[in-house]
Design a protein around this motif. Structure first.
Motif, mmCIF file in Angstrom:
data_model
loop_
_atom_site.group_PDB
_atom_site.id
_atom_site.type_symbol
_atom_site.label_atom_id
_atom_site.label_comp_id
_atom_site.label_asym_id
_atom_site.label_seq_id
_atom_site.Cartn_x
_atom_site.Cartn_y
_atom_site.Cartn_z
ATOM 1 N N GLY B 289 0.818 -1.202 0.000
ATOM 2 C CA GLY B 289 0.000 0.000 0.000
ATOM 3 C C GLY B 289 0.856 1.257 0.000
ATOM 4 O O GLY B 289 2.095 1.184 0.016
ATOM 5 N N LEU B 290 0.206 2.401 -0.004
ATOM 6 C CA LEU B 290 0.910 3.690 -0.035
ATOM 7 C C LEU B 290 1.924 3.769 1.108
ATOM 8 O O LEU B 290 3.042 4.231 0.929
ATOM 9 C CB LEU B 290 -0.123 4.816 0.069
ATOM 10 C CG LEU B 290 0.384 6.234 -0.046
ATOM 11 C CD1 LEU B 290 0.999 6.463 -1.409
ATOM 12 C CD2 LEU B 290 -0.752 7.215 0.181
ATOM 13 N N SER B 291 1.510 3.322 2.309
ATOM 14 C CA SER B 291 2.426 3.344 3.446
ATOM 15 C C SER B 291 2.980 1.960 3.730
ATOM 16 O O SER B 291 3.498 1.705 4.803
ATOM 17 C CB SER B 291 1.701 3.855 4.691
ATOM 18 O OG SER B 291 1.168 5.120 4.436
ATOM 19 N N GLY B 292 2.819 1.039 2.773
ATOM 20 C CA GLY B 292 3.247 -0.333 2.984
ATOM 21 C C GLY B 292 4.753 -0.466 3.095
ATOM 22 O O GLY B 292 5.511 0.366 2.590
ATOM 23 N N GLN B 305 8.471 8.771 -5.535
ATOM 24 C CA GLN B 305 7.282 9.144 -4.773
ATOM 25 C C GLN B 305 6.402 7.892 -4.649
ATOM 26 O O GLN B 305 6.061 7.280 -5.647
ATOM 27 C CB GLN B 305 6.531 10.251 -5.540
ATOM 28 C CG GLN B 305 5.314 10.798 -4.848
ATOM 29 C CD GLN B 305 5.676 11.659 -3.653
ATOM 30 O OE1 GLN B 305 6.792 12.142 -3.523
ATOM 31 N NE2 GLN B 305 4.729 11.824 -2.739
ATOM 32 N N ARG B 308 -0.195 4.778 -5.122
ATOM 33 C CA ARG B 308 -1.252 3.843 -4.753
ATOM 34 C C ARG B 308 -1.428 2.796 -5.850
ATOM 35 O O ARG B 308 -2.532 2.386 -6.154
ATOM 36 C CB ARG B 308 -2.560 4.612 -4.562
ATOM 37 C CG ARG B 308 -2.559 5.552 -3.366
ATOM 38 C CD ARG B 308 -3.771 6.483 -3.390
ATOM 39 N NE ARG B 308 -4.996 5.778 -3.713
ATOM 40 C CZ ARG B 308 -5.765 5.156 -2.845
ATOM 41 N NH1 ARG B 308 -5.440 5.177 -1.577
ATOM 42 N NH2 ARG B 308 -6.851 4.530 -3.217
#
Lengths: 342, 733
Positions: B289-292, B305, B308
């Protein structure tokens, strides 16, 4: 031998039937559309308070309405508690609810009673919460974004790919958003707003509170949700800040409906009265439910968004809760907004 | 009179005179009714007692039809020829069966909760001042009796060589499929043709079906999105292909590589299948995930960067391949093992190289398995609901759209039915294509003749890539599961990784009080219910599936193609549709099942039966028919042949069907979510509640617990059923 047995069993049964009094405990089948732990708390609390055996099912308000409709000719449930008010109003519109005036009515806030009056007393408001949005502080900082304060801020190009809201077709929360924007800006300008917002949206989620939960886990930056949902995430330890937009905002009223033709109408009425009492409603804080409760004397948390300080619009529940208006707005959104390239 | 007829006569009379006719609100097995006015109280009374009290007189003709076979000899009076007598007897049975079934159905549908159910009946007979509830145990037995009168009669007239067992089995399965698949689905699909006023309208259907949202091609021609139908199709083909490929690789590595840890590999590949829905999705989010963890690591490494990217096609694809590869593996391993070594040995004797043997002999012989695996993957992907829900992003697929058409704010059953039809078109086409591809070639490899060979090892150029891919995939699977287990023990998964046991204690705390052990954890209720329901459903599913497979492969009867279509149909229908269809069909008399545990069991049986059927067909088409024939020639009955010859040879298929249906019953969600009730809440529905609440800790703790339980169950089943003994040497010497 077998035949003897066959005769013996009924004989014994009749004899036993005459000596043992029929066992019939009071029961209540309870459909709940609020968060799981709140539902459980209500079920356990009611069992403790009355000794009535509660059978609970938790489903979202949309699912519950679908179930009520399907079961209409042979209702299995007795009472439906919680979930946003629109499906409750819709149920009333279709005559699925039983009209009831509780003795606790005097203690309720005006907005709760207005909800009942709009539905011929088939439903009543039990809590309310304002719409707004929440953002993840850490993610916002990591992306060097300014803190948003108004609805209009969300249209700024720097937030592209950072905003999430639910799909109004599947979520009551998102429909409330759509209806709020339309009431706030007028229909034409409101739809222009939705089109602008569409460019910044990274995903239309299916469930209403999913955007803020994604934000809480760092999977998203800003989620358009009910403020009490945002506060609950903050209270669970996530870096979430909630924003009541500066232009003013709409709100929801959670509903409660006695199901028409249920099998235990007395238990349902008992639950209804009990659920409206200040004592019961104060317990919502135990499960991080930060809505404003309908009973004037119910306690509220210092964390809870203060409805007094938020600029609330005069939300027209009768109009925007009706099936026709809902269909029209959703169709318009589908045809004009959702098909645009992002 | 035949013994089976006597048996069913007795059953019918018990149903009529002893068991309560109507369904009991507190359940039959509580036996509260025995002490509550039975047999005279009209709620609990058997049909006979009702009639004696002058109640529900419309039940009386049933007695007449039940007595018909008893007095059947009256009709054979004057006949002397034996064959004429037995034909006449068979005719009497058929008449009794048809008339009985028709009458039970007619009174059941005709008279409902508010008197007559149809206007026409009211005008014909005048208003009825009585009503009735759903049929219960008594009615069930009687319907069974009539059904077997009918099938015995048909067999008596010479159908399928007069085989009572075969005709009975066919009749039973047709009846069940008709009641539990066709009836609800027809009711559901009828709503696709219903306009807003409730009238029948083809125009409404055409308008809804041809909508841009379903068939739009915006992603090809422009920068908008494609229709959900194309999304689903693309995803399903992709997933079907890759799961088959991976499943084959695993099957080859496990059986033909001399790889010593084949058993471990088997265990590993079974892991994803015993995973409750959502869990894989959640783990994937935490990884990609985005913060995975992986995303952040890669982003930092290359100064990118984080995006998602996982939300949408990539996420669903990864999760579905993770989830469905084991199904392909389960199907393929039996097939790969079943390919006769003597054929391969023959090829090698004729100087074929290992690679030639593999390509021209082994692989083609696996075609039925490959086709089945692809079909399963394709349909599973089409019907999957949990993964697109969590990872779908803006990539809408049919299954979730159907769900939200029903539960969403729109609440449009017609729309759901229309989408379901689109889905059905795809899955049935796949089904048809698979049959075309297999053609009429012969894949029989287990013939009962001397077959003592040994499998040829894989050629190197196949072996190496297999090892590499299996290795990578295994590592990935282990990582995902490691994350899941770990997630149950941390404070706030993905954020605060302090170790804690609090999720487990909230869900599974056990205390002691005055009455003994007290299960106070919040998950126990749904946990026990789930075990019970899955435990009841699994063996029933396996039995029904294997009998069906046996009928399809070994017996010839008129309408076999339609029969096969009917039994496989439920698999092609997504669970969400089954769920709603069941609620619509079984909420009102005569079959009143909503809110009971039975409706869950039934939905599992008919949702999972196709897997039992397919596993059975795949392994049975490898058993030579001469085995059956030998048994029959030696004088064994069909029943004997089935239980003594066919079943023992099909142990792997039985095991697969048992395990699969048990596990699916524990992890299914899409149909379940509509069918759970306060009393029968299932684990998956509880877990969804926690996931919805962003309460991953408990959801994951519960899921880990389920995984452990299912692993234990799988191990026990494996021990009990054992491995198939094909009498081949199993190890390379």
């Amino acid at each position: 031998m077998r035949i003897a047995h066959l005769l013996l069993v009924p004989t014994l049964a009749v004899a036993a039937g005459m000596t043992i009094p029929a066992y019939a405990a009071e029961k209540l089948t309870y459909y709940c559309s609020a968060q799981e732990d709140w539902c459980q708390l209500m079920a356990d609390g009611f069992e403790e308070a009355t000794g009535i055996d509660v059978r609970m099912t938790r489903k979202s308000s949309g699912e519950t309405l679908a179930q009520l409709k399907a079961e209409a000719s042979n209702p299995k449930g007795d009472i439906w508690w919680g979930g946003t008010g629109d499906p409750h109003l819709q149920a009333a519109e279709e005559g699925l609810g039983e009209a009831y005036e509780s003795p606790m009515r005097g203690e309720q806030n005006d907005w709760a009673i207005r909800q009942a009056e709009a539905a011929g007393n088939q439903t009543i408001g039990i809590y309310s919460g304002a719409l707004g949005y929440g953002y993840n502080e850490d993610v916002l900082k990591a992306n060097n974004l300014p803190v948003p304060e108004c609805w209009a801020d969300l249209l700024k190009p720097e937030y592209k790919g950072h905003v999430q809201m639910a799909n109004p077709n599947s979520s009551g929360t998102a429909y409330t958003t759509l209806a709020t924007i339309v009431q706030l800006f007028g229909e034409d300008e409101g739809f222009e707003f939705m089109k602008g917002l569409h460019k910044n949206i990274n995903q239309y989620t299916k469930s209403g509170s999913a955007p803020i939960k994604a934000a809480a886990r760092g999977e998203n930056t800003i989620g358009i949700v009910f403020l009490h949902d945002a506060v609950a995430q903050a209270a669970s330890g996530f870096p979430i800040k909630s924003v009541a937009p500066c232009e003013g905002t709409g709100y929801e009223i959670g509903g409660m409906t006695i199901i028409k033709g249920g099998r235990n109408p007395e238990s349902a009425q008992k639950f209804y009265d009990w659920a409206l009492s200040a004592e019961t409603q104060s317990r919502a804080l135990e499960v991080n439910a930060f809505q404003v409760m309908s009973n004037k004397n119910a306690q509220s948390s210092p964390l809870a968004p203060d409805l007094e300080s938020i600029k609330l619009i005069d939300y027209d529940f009768a109009k925007y809760g009706s099936a026709d208006e809902r269909k029209r707005l959703l169709k318009k959104w589908d045809d004009e907004v959702s098909v645009l390239p992002q | 009179m035949k013994r089976s007829v006597v048996l069913w006569l007795v059953a019918g009379f018990i149903g009529y005179c002893v068991l309560p006719w109507y369904i009991l609100e507190d359940g039959l097995w509580g036996f509260e009714w025995l002490f509550d006015g039975y047999p005279f109280d009209t709620d609990y009374a058997p049909a006979l007692f009702l009639i004696f009290q002058g109640e529900k007189l419309w039940l009386s003709p049933i007695l007449l039809f039940l007595l018909l076979p008893l007095i059947g000899d009256v009709f054979t009076r004057g006949l002397t020829e034996r064959s004429a007598i037995s034909t006449r007897r068979a005719n009497v049975l058929i008449v009794a069966g048809i008339a009985g079934l028709a009458w039970v159905a007619f009174q059941g549908y005709g008279i409902g909760l508010r008197g007559w159910n149809f206007e026409a009946l009211t005008t014909l007979f005048g208003p009825l001042e009585d009503r009735q509830f759903g049929m219960g145990a008594g009615a069930l037995l009687i319907v069974g009796a009539f059904l077997f009168f009918l099938t015995t009669g048909i067999a008596g007239r010479g159908a399928v060589n007069g085989d009572v067992f075969v005709v009975g089995a066919i009749g039973l399965i047709i009846a069940m499929v008709a009641v539990f698949i066709f009836f609800p689905i027809v009711q559901m699909l009828a709503s696709a043709f219903t306009d807003e006023d409730g009238g029948f309208s083809v125009g409404t259907f055409v308008a809804k079906f041809s909508e841009n949202k379903i068939w739009g091609l915006g992603c090809v021609t422009g920068d908008t999105r494609c229709g959900v139908a194309w999304n689903s199709l693309f995803l399903a083909v992709l997933v079907g292909f890759f799961t088959t490929l991976l499943g084959l690789i695993f099957a080859l590595v496990a059986t033909r590589s001399g790889f010593r840890y084949g058993r471990v590999l088997r265990g590993l590949t079974v892991l994803p299948i015993i995973t409750p829905p959502f869990v894989i999705g959640l783990a994937i989010i935490l990884l990609f995930g985005l913060s995975g963890a992986v995303t952040q690591f890669v982003a930092e490494l290359f100064g990118l960067q984080p995006t998602r990217w996982i939300y949408g096609l990539p996420g669903i694809f990864i999760a579905q391949v993770l989830s469905f590869t084991p199904i392909a593996f389960l199907v393929l391993i039996g097939v790969v093992e079943g390919v006769s070594p003597s054929m391969e040995e023959a090829a090698q004797t004729l100087r074929a190289s290992k690679w030639q043997t593999f390509r021209t002999v082994s692989l083609p012989l696996m075609r039925p398995g490959l086709a089945n695996a692809f079909l399963l993957g394709f349909i599973e992907s089409m019907a999957d609901f949990g993964n697109p829900l969590v990872l779908g992003g803006n990539y809408d697929v049919l299954s979730t759209e159907i769900f939200f058409a029903i539960v969403g704010a729109q609440n449009d059953q017609g729309q759901a039915a229309v989408l379901a039809i689109a889905l059905l078109v795809f899955t049935l086409t796949a089904f048809y294509a698979q049959r075309r591809w297999l053609g009429k070639k012969n894949y029989t490899t287990q013939t009962g003749k001397g077959d003592g060979g040994m499998h040829v090892l894989l050629p190197k150029r196949v072996m190496l890539p297999c090892y590499v891919i299996a290795g990578i995939w295994t590592t990935f699977t282990l990582t995902v599961y490691g994350m899941i287990l770990y997630g149950g023990f941390v404070e706030l998964w993905g954020l605060d990784h302090t170790l804690t046991l609090k999720h487990y204690t909230t869900a599974f705390a056990v205390g002691y009080n005055d009455f003994g052990i007290h299960f106070k954890g919040s998950a126990w209720d749904s946990f026990w219910t789930t075990l019970k329901i899955a435990g009841i459903a699994a063996p029933l599913t396996a039995i029904l599936g294997l009998i069906t497979a046996w009928l399809l492969v070994r017996q010839n009867f008129t309408g076999k193609a339609a029969f096969e279509f009917g039994t496989m149909l439920s698999f092609a229908i997504p669970g969400t549709v089954i769920g709603v269809a069941y609620i619509l069909a079984f909420n009102v008399p005569p079959i009143e099942l909503t809110g009971t545990g039975a409706i869950l069991v039934i939905s599992f049986i008919f949702r999972n039966m196709p897997v039992g059927v397919r596993a059975g067909i795949a392994s049975m088409s490898q058993l030579d028919k001469s085995l059956d024939e030998a048994s029959l020639t030696l004088g064994a009955s069909t029943w004997h042949t089935f239980t003594r010859i066919v079943l023992p040879l099909m142990r792997p298929a039985i095991l697969a069907a048992l395990v699969f249906s048990f596990v699916r019953a524990m992890t299914a969600i899409s149909a379940v979510i509509f069918l759970v009730s306060a009393e029968y809440n299932m684990a998956t529905s509880y877990i969804i509640g926690r996931v919805e609440n962003n309460d991953y800790g408990i959801a994951i703790a519960y899921s880990s617990m389920l995984i452990v339980v299912m692993l234990t169950m799988v191990a026990i089943t494996q021990l009990l059923v054992g491995r198939a003994d094909t009498r081949r040497r199993s190890k390379a010497i």
